[in-house]
Design a protein around this motif. Structure first.
Motif, mmCIF file in Angstrom:
data_model
loop_
_atom_site.group_PDB
_atom_site.id
_atom_site.type_symbol
_atom_site.label_atom_id
_atom_site.label_comp_id
_atom_site.label_asym_id
_atom_site.label_seq_id
_atom_site.Cartn_x
_atom_site.Cartn_y
_atom_site.Cartn_z
ATOM 1 N N MET A 1 -90.645 -7.623 139.695
ATOM 2 C CA MET A 1 -91.679 -6.633 139.513
ATOM 3 C C MET A 1 -92.740 -6.858 138.663
ATOM 4 O O MET A 1 -92.367 -7.240 137.440
ATOM 5 C CB MET A 1 -91.152 -5.320 139.144
ATOM 6 C CG MET A 1 -90.049 -4.777 140.183
ATOM 7 S SD MET A 1 -90.790 -4.220 141.890
ATOM 8 C CE MET A 1 -91.909 -2.729 141.456
ATOM 9 N N ARG A 2 -94.028 -7.014 138.970
ATOM 10 C CA ARG A 2 -95.135 -7.511 138.388
ATOM 11 C C ARG A 2 -95.848 -6.311 137.804
ATOM 12 O O ARG A 2 -96.169 -5.305 138.544
ATOM 13 C CB ARG A 2 -95.910 -8.587 138.899
ATOM 14 C CG ARG A 2 -95.104 -9.795 139.186
ATOM 15 C CD ARG A 2 -95.854 -10.514 140.088
ATOM 16 N NE ARG A 2 -95.337 -12.086 140.252
ATOM 17 C CZ ARG A 2 -95.098 -12.672 141.500
ATOM 18 N NH1 ARG A 2 -95.559 -11.933 142.400
ATOM 19 N NH2 ARG A 2 -94.493 -13.771 141.621
ATOM 20 N N LYS A 3 -96.806 -6.663 136.865
ATOM 21 C CA LYS A 3 -97.680 -5.751 136.085
ATOM 22 C C LYS A 3 -98.925 -6.093 136.757
ATOM 23 O O LYS A 3 -99.388 -7.129 136.752
ATOM 24 C CB LYS A 3 -97.591 -5.353 134.699
ATOM 25 C CG LYS A 3 -96.254 -5.026 134.125
ATOM 26 C CD LYS A 3 -96.131 -5.450 132.533
ATOM 27 C CE LYS A 3 -94.774 -4.659 132.074
ATOM 28 N NZ LYS A 3 -94.755 -4.848 130.538
ATOM 29 N N ALA A 4 -99.734 -4.958 137.219
ATOM 30 C CA ALA A 4 -100.988 -5.116 137.607
ATOM 31 C C ALA A 4 -102.050 -4.810 136.839
ATOM 32 O O ALA A 4 -101.848 -3.483 136.147
ATOM 33 C CB ALA A 4 -101.144 -4.474 139.206
ATOM 34 N N TYR A 5 -103.341 -5.140 136.712
ATOM 35 C CA TYR A 5 -104.322 -4.771 135.876
ATOM 36 C C TYR A 5 -105.547 -4.829 136.886
ATOM 37 O O TYR A 5 -105.703 -5.791 137.655
ATOM 38 C CB TYR A 5 -104.630 -5.644 134.622
ATOM 39 C CG TYR A 5 -103.288 -5.610 133.987
ATOM 40 C CD1 TYR A 5 -103.021 -4.674 132.962
ATOM 41 C CD2 TYR A 5 -102.395 -6.583 134.085
ATOM 42 C CE1 TYR A 5 -101.899 -4.880 132.035
ATOM 43 C CE2 TYR A 5 -101.130 -6.499 133.264
ATOM 44 C CZ TYR A 5 -100.985 -5.791 132.209
ATOM 45 O OH TYR A 5 -99.669 -5.797 131.549
ATOM 46 N N ASN A 6 -106.590 -3.895 136.523
ATOM 47 C CA ASN A 6 -107.952 -4.129 137.286
ATOM 48 C C ASN A 6 -109.014 -5.123 136.736
ATOM 49 O O ASN A 6 -109.954 -4.955 136.791
ATOM 50 C CB ASN A 6 -108.469 -2.844 137.597
ATOM 51 C CG ASN A 6 -108.870 -1.995 136.324
ATOM 52 O OD1 ASN A 6 -108.610 -2.514 135.144
ATOM 53 N ND2 ASN A 6 -109.542 -0.908 136.655
#
Length: 152
Positions: free
Chosen positions: A71-76
């Motif tokens: 599970m990865r963290k997403a950023y815009n």
């Protein structure tokens, strides 16, 4: 919950990979290409939706049929920033067994309200199957609108 992905979805993603003249390094330990959800559009991604979004200080965990997910963290933004955090995602391409009912399990920190999970990078397909993702749990927010009769 349980889900099933039609073979046509994986065929669509494979065709997209063939049509792109770019090679992506999908090893998450070698560089950041694998850690950016909008790169390598031939991957089948899942996004965990929950509220409140909070920030990137916590981790999510999950598995498909008992196999742990990364599970990865997403950023815009390209560079991670707590203020630009948009949630957790995982590349599930290699874990999918086309047409087979599978089980997805997610673990979120206490206090977060799950809003669902959705697949990403898939274009609409015409199918005789009921849905791309068929959950087994009742979803109270998806009720038949008033004045519309449920199919029997």
């Amino acid at each position: 919950g349980t889900f099933s992905v039609p073979a046509a979805v994986l065929e669509q993603l494979a065709a997209r990979n063939r049509s792109y003249d770019l090679s992506y390094d999908l090893d998450p330990n070698s560089n950041d290409e694998a850690n950016v959800p909008w790169l390598a559009p031939g991957r089948l991604l899942i996004w965990a939706k929950y509220q409140p979004l909070l920030n990137d200080s916590f981790n999510a965990a999950g598995s498909i049929d008992g196999t742990p997910l990364l599970m990865r963290k997403a950023y815009n933004t390209i560079a991670p920033s707590r203020a630009r955090f948009i949630g957790h995602w995982a590349d599930v391409t290699r874990l999918i067994k086309p047409g087979v009912q599978q089980t997805l399990a997610l673990q979120l920190p206490p206090g977060l309200k799950p809003q669902g999970v959705h697949f990403e990078n898939v274009e609409s397909l015409l199918s005789d199957e009921a849905a791309l993702l068929q959950g087994t749990e009742e979803l109270p927010h998806l009720r038949t609108p008033r004045g519309v009769e449920e199919a029997t």
